[in-house]
Design a protein around this motif. Structure first.
Motif: not given
Length: 96
Positions: A68-69, A71-72, A75-76
């Motif tokens: 999760p970290i 992929t987040t 996306a930045a």
């Protein structure tokens, strides 16, 4: 105005020399006492994340924290690379 300054400087050489010596001494003092950062950091911005989840398996840490970290962060905006490494139960995540 400039003509008057030049004329005054020509007639009062001692005052001009004293002024130059005084300003030079002040500049030397400022050079020695003011902190300067002579070598700025020109490298890219990096974010390093360390996480620890004791008593959990590496697969669970990968699924619940790392993925999760990562992929987040991907996306930045303006992200060049995201690298992660899971050693034992510690996650080391680098964000460039």
């Amino acid at each position: 105005m400039i003509a008057r300054i030049i004329e005054y400087s020509g007639r009062n050489r001692l005052v001009v020399v004293l002024l130059v010596v005084l300003l030079s001494a002040w500049g030397f003092w400022a050079l020695k006492h003011i902190p300067l950062d002579a070598i700025p950091d020109l490298s890219d911005t990096q974010v390093i994340v360390y996480t620890e989840w004791t008593g959990r398996s590496p697969d669970l840490i990968e699924d619940q924290i790392t993925f999760p970290i990562t992929t987040t962060l991907l996306a930045a905006p303006k992200v060049e690379a995201v690298r992660d490494s899971l050693i034992s139960q510690f996650l080391h995540l680098r964000h460039f």
